[in-house]
Write an enzyme that holds these catalytic residues in place. Structure first.
Site, PDB file in Angstrom:
ATOM      1  N   LYS A  51      44.996  36.000  42.226  1.00 40.15           N
ATOM      2  CA  LYS A  51      43.951  36.349  41.247  1.00 40.15           C
ATOM      3  C   LYS A  51      44.186  37.763  40.710  1.00 40.15           C
ATOM      4  O   LYS A  51      44.065  38.024  39.519  1.00 40.15           O
ATOM      5  CB  LYS A  51      42.561  36.224  41.903  1.00 40.15           C
ATOM      6  CG  LYS A  51      42.162  34.779  42.157  1.00 40.15           C
ATOM      7  CD  LYS A  51      40.915  34.635  43.016  1.00 40.15           C
ATOM      8  CE  LYS A  51      40.695  33.152  43.356  1.00 40.15           C
ATOM      9  NZ  LYS A  51      39.567  32.923  44.265  1.00 40.15           N
ATOM     10  N   GLN A  95      35.464  35.761  48.060  1.00 40.30           N
ATOM     11  CA  GLN A  95      36.462  34.770  48.455  1.00 40.30           C
ATOM     12  C   GLN A  95      35.939  33.982  49.663  1.00 40.30           C
ATOM     13  O   GLN A  95      35.561  34.562  50.677  1.00 40.30           O
ATOM     14  CB  GLN A  95      37.793  35.468  48.789  1.00 40.30           C
ATOM     15  CG  GLN A  95      38.925  34.518  49.093  1.00 40.30           C
ATOM     16  CD  GLN A  95      39.324  33.635  47.898  1.00 40.30           C
ATOM     17  OE1 GLN A  95      39.405  34.111  46.764  1.00 40.30           O
ATOM     18  NE2 GLN A  95      39.551  32.363  48.137  1.00 40.30           N
ATOM     19  N   ASP A 118      32.342  32.863  39.545  1.00 45.00           N
ATOM     20  CA  ASP A 118      32.692  31.625  40.239  1.00 45.00           C
ATOM     21  C   ASP A 118      31.665  30.532  39.941  1.00 45.00           C
ATOM     22  O   ASP A 118      31.886  29.366  40.238  1.00 45.00           O
ATOM     23  CB  ASP A 118      32.743  31.861  41.758  1.00 45.00           C
ATOM     24  CG  ASP A 118      34.170  32.024  42.278  1.00 45.00           C
ATOM     25  OD1 ASP A 118      35.095  31.613  41.548  1.00 45.00           O
ATOM     26  OD2 ASP A 118      34.336  32.552  43.394  1.00 45.00           O
TER      27      ASP A 118
END
Ligand code: NAD
Length: 283
Positions: A51, A95, A118
């Site tokens: 990422k 994460q 997200d």
């Protein structure tokens, strides 16, 4: 049979995003993404590295907060609060997975929905279900982008989504229903999986079990999207028996090189969207 090439499409999207970043730069904004990584999970470290690299490619600034496995839930919530209130950071992702002593749901709900690239905050999930503008989770969003690029219509189609997690299957269902597909969603308790996959025009699978979808479970001409990531004998494979299913499919994603790169491209897209929203609000 046509391969749905996520690598190629993600490269094209990244090029477009570079231009969007330049426009934001001219307006005094550097899109900035904060990533919180807790612990030493090897796969998580790899994903965060990917990422970060992708952000650099398009000109997004990324800040990675590496926290010790033993961090308390309160300390983590404090950091999230600090990032939520930092106007130089437009986007924040945590994460997953988090260590067992931390309540994942509580942590995801602490993220400012305006920075939740997200799309895991219940507020954004709710908006998604209502068909409102929001941050949709990156993996299902990437699948929809592949359909658009290859001219695969979902309107009126029978789609079978296998896997019903909050980050993959459920938002996939919402995006498809919003575009007028008829969607079957299957999971571990589904009694006869093949009876669902066999009648589908499009099968989308995100479970984490190699060879879950075999050739005898799909119809001729099916479109197959494989979200699964599994390591078998040191090789990355999906959830679909690619060799045999691809012989019946009209379109199919490879693993790797299908949905994976699209997920990252959508993260970049959502981050730029968050920066643009910030600019609009502070005008
Ligand atoms: P998860 O464990 O949270 O959910 C798995 C889902 O599969 C559950 O709904 C479960 O009920 C269902 N399931 C389990 N066994 C099943 C079976 N035999 N038949 C039908 N359904 C079954 O996992 P997740 O986080 O949603 O991830 C799923 C897979 O997708 C994993 O392999 C993960 O690595 C991969 N993934 C890939 C990307 C990407 O970018 N390509 C992104 C996210 C997840």
């Amino acid at each position: 049979m046509t391969i749905l090439d996520g690598r190629k499409l993600s490269a094209k999207i990244k090029n477009e995003l570079k231009d969007e970043v330049k426009i934001l730069n001219q307006k005094g904004i550097t899109p900035t993404l904060a990533v919180i990584l807790v612990g030493e999970d090897e796969a998580s470290k790899t994903y965060v590295g990917m990422k970060k690299k992708a952000c650099e490619e398009v000109g997004i600034k990324s800040l990675v907060y590496k926290l010790d496995e033993s961090i308390s839930e309160n300390e983590l919530l404090e950091l999230i609060d600090k990032i939520n209130n930092d106007s130089s950071i437009h986007a924040l992702l945590i994460q997953l997975p988090l260590p067992k002593h931390i309540d994942t749901s509580k942590v995801l709900q602490a993220v400012n929905p305006k920075k939740d690239v997200d799309g895991f905050h219940p507020c954004n999930m709710g908006k998604l279900v209502e068909g409102l503008d929001t941050f949709a989770p990156c993996t299902p969003l990437g699948v929809m982008e592949l359909f658009r690029e290859y001219g695969i219509e979902v309107y009126g189609k029978d789609v079978c989504v296998v896997g019903a997690s909050n980050i993959v299957g459920k938002p996939m269902w919402a995006l498809l229903v919003n575009e007028m597909a008829t969607v079957d969603i299957c999971h571990i308790a589904t009694r006869d999986l093949a009876s669902h996959t066999k009648r589908a025009d499009i099968v989308i699978v995100g479970v984490g079990k190699p060879n879950l979808i075999r050739a005898d479970m799909v119809k001729d001409g099916v479109v197959v999207v494989d979200i699964g990531i599994n390591k078998v004998d040191g090789k990355i494979v999906g959830d679909v028996d690619f060799e045999n299913v691809s012989k019946k499919a009209s379109y199919i994603t490879p693993v790797p090189g299908g949905v994976g790169p699209m997920t990252i491209a959508m993260l970049l897209k959502n981050t730029i969207k968050a920066a643009k929203n910030f600019l609009e609000e502070t005008k």
